[in-house]
Design an enzyme around this catalytic site. Structure first.
Site, PDB file in Angstrom:
ATOM      1  CD  GLU A  33      16.970  26.311  26.495  1.00  0.00           C
ATOM      2  OE1 GLU A  33      16.347  27.395  26.486  1.00  0.00           O
ATOM      3  OE2 GLU A  33      18.214  26.233  26.340  1.00  0.00           O
ATOM      4  CE1 TYR A  87      22.112  27.192  31.336  1.00  0.00           C
ATOM      5  CE2 TYR A  87      21.461  26.552  33.553  1.00  0.00           C
ATOM      6  CZ  TYR A  87      21.537  27.502  32.558  1.00  0.00           C
ATOM      7  OH  TYR A  87      21.048  28.769  32.778  1.00  0.00           O
ATOM      8  CE  LYS A 139      20.509  31.915  34.053  1.00  0.00           C
ATOM      9  NZ  LYS A 139      21.943  32.095  33.707  1.00  0.00           N
ATOM     10  NE  ARG A 169      20.988  34.648  23.615  1.00  0.00           N
ATOM     11  CZ  ARG A 169      21.775  33.937  24.422  1.00  0.00           C
ATOM     12  NH1 ARG A 169      21.240  33.189  25.400  1.00  0.00           N
ATOM     13  NH2 ARG A 169      23.071  33.962  24.293  1.00  0.00           N
ATOM     14  CB  THR A 182      26.894  35.194  28.546  1.00  0.00           C
ATOM     15  OG1 THR A 182      26.212  34.696  27.392  1.00  0.00           O
ATOM     16  CG2 THR A 182      26.920  34.130  29.620  1.00  0.00           C
ATOM     17  CG  PHE A 237      30.891  27.544  33.479  1.00  0.00           C
ATOM     18  CD1 PHE A 237      29.541  27.301  33.233  1.00  0.00           C
ATOM     19  CD2 PHE A 237      31.731  27.774  32.400  1.00  0.00           C
ATOM     20  CE1 PHE A 237      29.041  27.284  31.931  1.00  0.00           C
ATOM     21  CE2 PHE A 237      31.245  27.760  31.091  1.00  0.00           C
ATOM     22  CZ  PHE A 237      29.888  27.519  30.856  1.00  0.00           C
ATOM     23  CG  ASN A 277      23.837  35.305  33.755  1.00  0.00           C
ATOM     24  OD1 ASN A 277      23.059  34.540  34.322  1.00  0.00           O
ATOM     25  ND2 ASN A 277      24.532  34.964  32.693  1.00  0.00           N
ATOM     26  NE  ARG A 313      22.164  37.125  31.195  1.00  0.00           N
ATOM     27  CZ  ARG A 313      22.344  36.131  30.327  1.00  0.00           C
ATOM     28  NH1 ARG A 313      22.938  36.364  29.150  1.00  0.00           N
ATOM     29  NH2 ARG A 313      21.927  34.915  30.608  1.00  0.00           N
ATOM     30  CG  HIS A 325      18.013  30.434  30.167  1.00  0.00           C
ATOM     31  ND1 HIS A 325      19.218  30.011  29.656  1.00  0.00           N
ATOM     32  CD2 HIS A 325      17.053  29.875  29.390  1.00  0.00           C
ATOM     33  CE1 HIS A 325      18.988  29.226  28.603  1.00  0.00           C
ATOM     34  NE2 HIS A 325      17.672  29.129  28.428  1.00  0.00           N
TER      35      HIS A 325
HETATM   36  N1  UDP Z   1      28.221  30.663  32.963  1.00  0.00           N
HETATM   37  C1  UDP Z   1      29.138  30.784  33.986  1.00  0.00           C
HETATM   38  N2  UDP Z   1      30.444  30.998  33.674  1.00  0.00           N
HETATM   39  C2  UDP Z   1      30.882  31.088  32.385  1.00  0.00           C
HETATM   40  C3  UDP Z   1      29.948  30.958  31.345  1.00  0.00           C
HETATM   41  C4  UDP Z   1      28.618  30.738  31.663  1.00  0.00           C
HETATM   42  O1  UDP Z   1      28.769  30.710  35.148  1.00  0.00           O
HETATM   43  O2  UDP Z   1      32.089  31.276  32.167  1.00  0.00           O
HETATM   44  C5  UDP Z   1      26.800  30.436  33.278  1.00  0.00           C
HETATM   45  C6  UDP Z   1      25.956  31.702  33.181  1.00  0.00           C
HETATM   46  O3  UDP Z   1      24.981  31.663  34.211  1.00  0.00           O
HETATM   47  C7  UDP Z   1      25.298  31.551  31.818  1.00  0.00           C
HETATM   48  C8  UDP Z   1      25.087  30.041  31.773  1.00  0.00           C
HETATM   49  O4  UDP Z   1      26.250  29.496  32.368  1.00  0.00           O
HETATM   50  O5  UDP Z   1      24.105  32.294  31.734  1.00  0.00           O
HETATM   51  C9  UDP Z   1      24.906  29.461  30.398  1.00  0.00           C
HETATM   52  O6  UDP Z   1      25.974  29.879  29.572  1.00  0.00           O
HETATM   53  P1  UDP Z   1      25.709  30.339  28.068  1.00  0.00           P
HETATM   54  O7  UDP Z   1      27.039  30.514  27.428  1.00  0.00           O
HETATM   55  O8  UDP Z   1      24.744  29.386  27.429  1.00  0.00           O
HETATM   56  O9  UDP Z   1      25.074  31.799  28.251  1.00  0.00           O
HETATM   57  P2  UDP Z   1      23.602  32.395  28.100  1.00  0.00           P
HETATM   58  O10 UDP Z   1      22.943  31.655  26.947  1.00  0.00           O
HETATM   59  O11 UDP Z   1      22.893  32.202  29.407  1.00  0.00           O
HETATM   60  O12 UDP Z   1      23.818  33.854  27.808  1.00  0.00           O
END
Ligand code: UDP
Length: 151
Positions: free
Chosen positions: A126, A49, A9, A85, A91, A57, A112, A102, A115
């Protein structure tokens, strides 16, 4: 073999962590089969997204992901979705274990670094948003026979 979608990112790019992310993918034994540096348009960000459209958010997530260049990748390997993952970590970087990207480099859920697709279905969706089939290459790693017992 599975394919997953990975993206460094804008914070990862601006903090000079592209190499760090790539290093961890390669050293694990995963294979990068497509990669490009690009800017994510608002339209692409909203598609990528889409599942978070109603979340509080969402707008800050879209402005974060469109705030600078990203490095998009297709990564291939045995159970690549799960393995990637695990490399990325939880996350919320506060909860992410040390040893994960992370966990080692981030502090804030909205910054973070990286992705990685959360399921095979998301990965397929994706990958097709970011890459054409012709951009995804096929080659053998020289060490493949030592990474997999049955290669
Ligand atoms: N995110 C955020 N606030 C939150 C939850 C998610 O800013 O409370 C952002 C964060 O950058 C995250 C992305 O939204 O990586 C996508 O969320 P997801 O739950 O899909 O997490 P990921 O798959 O990236 O771990």
């Amino acid at each position: 073999m599975e394919r997953t979608f990975v993206m460094v990112k804008p914070d990862g790019v601006k903090r000079g962590l592209i190499g760090e992310v790539i290093k961890r993918i390669e050293q694990k034994g995963l294979k990068i089969v497509a990669m490009k540096m690009m800017e994510v348009s608002k339209e692409l960000a909203e598609k990528h997204y889409a599942e978070h459209k109603e979340k509080p958010f969402f707008q800050s997530l879209i402005s974060y992901i469109t705030s600078g260049p990203v490095v998009a990748m297709v990564v291939e390997g045995k159970e690549a979705v799960k393995v990637m993952r695990n490399l990325v970590g939880k996350t919320n970087p506060i909860e992410a274990s040390p040893g994960t990207i992370r966990g080692d480099f981030a502090m804030d859920i909205g910054r973070n670094i990286v992705h990685a697709s959360d399921s095979l279905e998301s990965a397929e969706r994706e990958i097709s948003l970011f890459f054409n089939e012709e951009e995804i290459l096929s080659y053998e790693r020289a060490d493949e026979k030592w990474i997999y017992e049955e290669a």
